[in-house]
Design an enzyme around this catalytic site. Sequence first.
Site, PDB file in Angstrom:
ATOM      1  CG  ASN A 159      36.447  45.490 -69.507  1.00 47.13           C
ATOM      2  OD1 ASN A 159      35.832  45.184 -68.659  1.00 47.13           O
ATOM      3  ND2 ASN A 159      36.409  44.773 -70.793  1.00 47.13           N
ATOM      4  CE  LYS A 182      39.605  43.314 -56.256  1.00 47.46           C
ATOM      5  NZ  LYS A 182      39.905  44.581 -56.671  1.00 47.46           N
ATOM      6  CB  ALA A 184      38.850  47.201 -61.138  1.00 42.10           C
ATOM      7  N   GLY A 235      37.652  38.993 -65.412  1.00 42.16           N
ATOM      8  CA  GLY A 235      38.845  39.660 -65.776  1.00 42.16           C
ATOM      9  C   GLY A 235      39.826  38.761 -66.577  1.00 42.16           C
ATOM     10  CB  SER A 236      43.426  38.680 -67.005  1.00 42.48           C
ATOM     11  OG  SER A 236      43.736  38.708 -65.469  1.00 42.48           O
ATOM     12  CD  GLU A 257      31.133  35.318 -68.416  1.00 35.70           C
ATOM     13  OE1 GLU A 257      31.672  35.326 -69.551  1.00 35.70           O
ATOM     14  OE2 GLU A 257      30.286  34.359 -68.221  1.00 35.70           O
ATOM     15  CG  LEU A 258      38.427  33.610 -67.184  1.00 39.00           C
ATOM     16  CD1 LEU A 258      39.389  32.503 -67.275  1.00 39.00           C
ATOM     17  CD2 LEU A 258      38.473  34.331 -65.999  1.00 39.00           C
ATOM     18  CB  CYS A 291      36.182  40.104 -72.832  1.00 38.37           C
ATOM     19  SG  CYS A 291      34.345  40.461 -72.672  1.00 38.37           S
ATOM     20  CD  GLU A 390      41.890  40.162 -73.460  1.00 35.35           C
ATOM     21  OE1 GLU A 390      42.274  39.589 -72.507  1.00 35.35           O
ATOM     22  OE2 GLU A 390      40.376  39.931 -73.666  1.00 35.35           O
TER      23      GLU A 390
END
Length: 489
Positions: A159, A182, A184, A235-236, A257-258, A291, A390
């Site tokens: 995102n 790495k 996305a 990410g998630s 950081e979720l 997020c 979310e």
Amino acid sequence: MSVTDRLDDKSLFRTDSFIDGQWVSGEGGVEVLNPANNAVIATVGDVGEAGARKAVAAATRAFESWKKVSPFERARLLMNWYKLIHENAKDLATLITLEMGKVNKEAQGEVIYGASFIEWSAEEGKRVHGETLSTPFPGSRGWTIRQPIGVVGCITPWNFPNAMITRKCAPALAAGCTMVIKPAPETPLSALALAELARRAGIPDGVFNVVCGDAPAIGGVLTSSSDVRMVGFTGSTAVGKLLMKQAASTVKRVALELGGNAPFIVMDDADIEKAADGVIASKFRVSGQTCVSANRIIAQPAIADKLVAALEARISKLKAGDGFASDTDVGPLIHMTAVSRVDKLVSQAREQGARIVTGGKSLADELGGSFYAPTLIDGADPSLDVSCSEIFGPVCSVYRAESEADIIKLANDTPYGLAAYIYTNDVGRVHRLSEGIEYGMIGINAPMVGAASTPFGGVKESGIGREGGKWGVEEFTELKYVLLGGVEG
Ligand code: NAP
């Protein structure tokens, strides 16, 4: 039009991984799609576990020299990178819009925001200090030093394909760490263009590596290798928990950081027009795929209907379309699966009696890409998925609560705790509400909070650690204590 036709500097279009200063092709190919029309724009090879191991080995070797480079020289190289990113901002924004659909003006904003972390960290890296300590031992001296933690594995989402990389790499490199990133699979092009610019900036081989390919294989190496001392993940929450478990085998530091499920609280003394503008800015940026996006608008009943009307007037006018079109307000979602997921949340709310004030449908057929109509829901039950999960799409719902206690309870009724917003002009309410809600970042009469100088991060299941400010650099250091005895015989 091909990707290279759109770029001023065509050599920024890279489809191979970047390991130890070399472009390395992988096996097979993962297709990168433009979500505005679902056309294939690139194919990126998978370097898999072997590529990840090669990158970790390169980063481990490079760490031995990079950690000894003076912070002033590291800052100079980072500022070269910063300047090159600014010079190529238009192309970098083009890549973002192409691979994840972001409205191009927002994509340009992301590039500048991402670069600001490089500038800040370059300076902050010079201020990594130890302290002198008092000790209980006669004739001794004690002090602390801060040293770079080592090789850092970094896994990022689609995102913010540019800024989520710079927000981790800038402080890590400034502190003296080396990186294996790495990206996305949806957005490798932005990551690889950043690698090309890092190379041109003079960042030495092996310090900044980008490996594309199979996530569990690469993630398995980054979380299990004892040469990797820290994993930084954005990410998630579900994937964050998995990586945290994997990292436990070597007791690595993790920075996570979720996800988030931000409440946007509007009190009855607030300026309703400003609050409605704030919802639009927070919710519909990146088509609601951030997020920190305002998901749950919690309004006091006295002003709730007025707020719904002000929101309806704004949301019904938002124009969905290709991110390159100058009149587009809201771009596509990342892919059709996201459109179906968002539509399911809205349909469930509709079936359970909530009112769809505006929007509430896929625009995929109409616009020929992964589009969903900007949507406002009123009267959804807080137990529904549209409230509890979310959303990650251009959908928000209005809820009503009267007392401060009920507002705080509703705001906290989620496992997430990333960002929250409060609109009020009452200073007492500012203090009581901001102390009562469990969130890492709170905007008061402000719909956006992130900046290079401030701590970004969440509490509860929204993560561990902070990015930005002095805290962002400290994350990538180890604190060491030294005691010198026998100073005075
Ligand atoms: P995601 O599905 O968790 O994926 C994020 C990254 O993790 C991708 O590179 C993904 O690669 C990788 N991944 C997935 N499974 C993995 C595994 N087993 N091992 C190693 N890597 C693995 O999240 P997303 O859909 O890309 O991003 C959206 C999420 O990010 C939202 O929840 C959002 O709130 C969160 N986010 C948080 C922040 C923040 O600062 N707190 C900022 C931006 C986004 P593959 O796709 O190849 O599996």
